[in-house]
Structures are given as structure tokens and as C-alpha cells.
Scaffold this motif. Sequence first.
Motif, PDB file in Angstrom:
ATOM      1  N   LEU A 150       0.752  -1.285   0.075  1.00 45.37           N
ATOM      2  CA  LEU A 150       0.028  -0.126   0.161  1.00 45.37           C
ATOM      3  C   LEU A 150       0.815   1.223   0.140  1.00 45.37           C
ATOM      4  O   LEU A 150       0.540   2.182  -0.623  1.00 45.37           O
ATOM      5  N   ALA A 151       1.919   1.212   0.729  1.00 47.81           N
ATOM      6  CA  ALA A 151       2.881   2.567   0.707  1.00 47.81           C
ATOM      7  C   ALA A 151       3.417   2.605  -0.700  1.00 47.81           C
ATOM      8  O   ALA A 151       3.611   3.808  -1.159  1.00 47.81           O
ATOM      9  N   LEU A 152       3.878   1.414  -1.433  1.00 44.71           N
ATOM     10  CA  LEU A 152       4.603   1.720  -2.665  1.00 44.71           C
ATOM     11  C   LEU A 152       3.382   2.297  -3.675  1.00 44.71           C
ATOM     12  O   LEU A 152       3.693   3.234  -4.551  1.00 44.71           O
ATOM     13  N   SER A 153       2.097   1.987  -3.422  1.00 44.74           N
ATOM     14  CA  SER A 153       0.948   2.391  -4.145  1.00 44.74           C
ATOM     15  C   SER A 153       0.884   4.022  -3.924  1.00 44.74           C
ATOM     16  O   SER A 153       0.620   4.801  -4.769  1.00 44.74           O
ATOM     17  N   LYS A 154       1.104   4.295  -2.809  1.00 46.54           N
ATOM     18  CA  LYS A 154       0.854   5.725  -2.488  1.00 46.54           C
ATOM     19  C   LYS A 154       1.766   6.558  -2.932  1.00 46.54           C
ATOM     20  O   LYS A 154       1.869   7.879  -2.915  1.00 46.54           O
ATOM     21  N   LEU A 155       3.059   6.013  -3.299  1.00 44.46           N
ATOM     22  CA  LEU A 155       4.286   6.544  -3.915  1.00 44.46           C
ATOM     23  C   LEU A 155       3.884   6.971  -5.309  1.00 44.46           C
ATOM     24  O   LEU A 155       4.939   7.196  -6.006  1.00 44.46           O
ATOM     25  N   GLY A 156       2.866   6.520  -6.010  1.00 48.37           N
ATOM     26  CA  GLY A 156       2.737   6.553  -7.276  1.00 48.37           C
ATOM     27  C   GLY A 156       2.752   5.351  -8.327  1.00 48.37           C
ATOM     28  O   GLY A 156       2.662   5.600  -9.362  1.00 48.37           O
ATOM     29  N   LEU A 157       2.902   4.270  -7.597  1.00 46.95           N
ATOM     30  CA  LEU A 157       3.364   3.042  -8.368  1.00 46.95           C
ATOM     31  C   LEU A 157       1.968   2.251  -8.610  1.00 46.95           C
ATOM     32  O   LEU A 157       0.934   2.187  -7.647  1.00 46.95           O
ATOM     33  N   LYS A 158       1.937   1.672  -9.736  1.00 53.26           N
ATOM     34  CA  LYS A 158       0.720   0.500  -9.740  1.00 53.26           C
ATOM     35  C   LYS A 158       1.141  -0.667  -9.255  1.00 53.26           C
ATOM     36  O   LYS A 158       2.269  -1.380  -9.427  1.00 53.26           O
ATOM     37  N   VAL A 159       0.542  -1.224  -8.301  1.00 54.55           N
ATOM     38  CA  VAL A 159       1.141  -2.138  -7.204  1.00 54.55           C
ATOM     39  C   VAL A 159       0.185  -3.500  -7.162  1.00 54.55           C
ATOM     40  O   VAL A 159      -1.213  -3.355  -7.530  1.00 54.55           O
ATOM     41  N   ALA A 160       0.805  -4.692  -7.202  1.00 60.50           N
ATOM     42  CA  ALA A 160      -0.026  -5.928  -7.097  1.00 60.50           C
ATOM     43  C   ALA A 160       0.595  -6.694  -5.622  1.00 60.50           C
ATOM     44  O   ALA A 160       1.782  -6.569  -5.658  1.00 60.50           O
ATOM     45  N   ALA A 161      -0.434  -7.454  -5.047  1.00 60.37           N
ATOM     46  CA  ALA A 161       0.255  -8.281  -3.847  1.00 60.37           C
ATOM     47  C   ALA A 161      -0.337  -9.592  -4.157  1.00 60.37           C
ATOM     48  O   ALA A 161      -1.421  -9.927  -4.381  1.00 60.37           O
ATOM     49  N   PHE A 162       0.670 -10.528  -3.923  1.00 58.97           N
ATOM     50  CA  PHE A 162       0.341 -11.656  -4.174  1.00 58.97           C
ATOM     51  C   PHE A 162       0.632 -12.748  -2.917  1.00 58.97           C
ATOM     52  O   PHE A 162       1.874 -12.556  -2.312  1.00 58.97           O
TER      53      PHE A 162
END
Length: 332
Positions: free
Chosen positions: A107-119
Motif C-alpha cells: 500500500l505504501a508503494l501504491s501511495k508513492l505513485g506506483l501501480k502495485v499488486a500483492a500476491f
Amino acid sequence: MEEKIKAIVEQFFPSEKIESVKVFGKRAIITLQSEEEQKEVTEIIEKAVSAIDGIEKVSVIYTADKKVQNLRPQVEKYNVRNVKKIIGVASGKGGVGKSTTAVNLALALSKLGLKVAAFDADIYGPSLPTMLGYEGEKLATTDGQTFEPFESRGIESMSIGTLIDRNQPLIWRGSKACGAIEQLLTQTNWGEIDVMVIDMPPGTGDIQITLSQRLDLDGIVIVSTPQDIALIDAVKGVNMFKRVDVPILGIVENMSYYICEHCGSRADIFGHEGAKKTAEEMGETFLGEIPLHLSIRENADNGTPIVDSLPESPYAKAYLEIAEKIKQKLKL
């Protein structure tokens, strides 16, 4: 002191078999390349090293020889479409907050503007559905052959936990577990993803080795608490991933300290800076520390991870600082 310990060990093992000798406070950790433990020799080494002033505990760890165990054979890679970078969040043992760390870092990486997936590769203890708030939702497919990822709090996610009852244990051998992971990883319709965060199982078993062989992992984050017993296993985790040529992004110290909400006093319940010192001794990056706090646990259990639900809290900011370091290391 480490040279003195190494000299003792060299009486029993050639230098090329001594993988590392590290001293953390009053504990010495000796890692040897050997297929099986030699109990009598271990006892002699432990007794001799314990006699050194300042050493109170000695741990001797045996690892299989690289040439014997060929952990990096040429195998067919998993085809994970549309994902630029893949990182794992791992721990040497359970109970150190690895999954909570993985979710909040995603979630933190997402808030830094990245499109993120969690597996969720923690197949025997999947927790992403609970932590991301989609527990009980059914897995969706549009063509009967591929899966649609769950979307929660701005990131995409997939977990075996959506296919089984939360109280049902998975009694699977490693090959079957790895097959399920392959299916979910490669048959999910991931969108355009900058970074995928994989919540690894604890330890150094079949799943970790298989993923290291069959995915081009861009790095591993090791999670540990400050206590000695957790750090011993964290060292094993670092050494395992290094031996299969997976970069170590760094070490996170979770449950680092506790601040009393009533009096403001600080308590280092599990010790403090153990992970930082371990990282320095091993030549790895110390990514940061996460405090022990009730709100982190409560929000994870309630499907409202603290990075998303309390973004201005000091705890969320701690995850964001670590995520920024990871982003820089990945050059995203």
C-alpha cells in the motif's frame, strides 16, 4: 573476536567451508557449508567459543554445499504478464509480522505513485484476504480459464485464501503447493503493474526455492524482530536467498519498540536494533524499524491496513519511509 572464533573453527573445517562467522552482542553465529550436522564437532566448537570473554551464546548453522545442492538449475520461468518488477517479503520464522509488513509496504508503494499488486504465496497461512478486506468474496473469471484479481485500496491482489474456508488446513506437499502458486500467478489477469509484492511463506523451504528459481525476482525484503532467536533465522533467510542469486533489498526490524500511550515511556520488549546490527554485520541494507503498536495489529485484522486507514500516523509514515527506499533500489 570474529577472527579468533574463525581460527577455532578452522581446526575442524577448511576455510572454504566456513561461510560466515558473525558476532552480535554476546552471541556468535557460525555458518558452515555442510550437508549434515556433525553433532560431536558442533559441541566442541560451541564449548571452545563460549570460553571466549564476551561470548555467552553460540549458534552453529549448517547449510548444504552449493555444488551438491544446485539450487539454481535451468528451469522454465513462470510467465507473469504485465509486471515490471517482482519483490518478495520473507522471514526466517513465523510470528514476526511478515504478512502485515508485506501488505502495508504494498500500500505504501501504491501511495508513492506506483501501480502495485500483492500476491499471497504464504499458502499454508494465507492472510491477504483478511488484511485487504475481501475475505469471503468469490474468485471471478470471465472466460473460465483465467482469474480476475481482487482490487482493494488501490492495489490488485490474489490469494489461495479465496478458494478455501479460513478454518480448513491445506495438507499439501511442496509440489502441489507450488503448482497452485504457479496457476494463480500465471493465470491471473494482472493489469499493467509496476511492482508485485509477494508475501512469502516463513522459513526456507520448497516454495521459496521454487519461486527463486522460476521467477526473476528483483529483490527480497527480510523481516525480523530484534530478538536473538528471530535474528538467527533471519540470517538463514538472507543466506538462502543470496545462494540462489536473489538480491537482498534489505532488512526490516518489526516490533522494534513500544511507546506507552498513557505515560509515553518506551519499552524495548524484544530488544532493540538487533536487525540493524545484523544488517551491518552482513553488509546488507537496514531499511528501517516498525514499532509495536495495537493499531497496526487491529487495522490488519479488520481489513483496514494502517498505511491506508491512518496515513498520517507515525506508524504509516514508518512504512512509507521503507517503501521509498525500496522504490529507489528498484529504480522505479
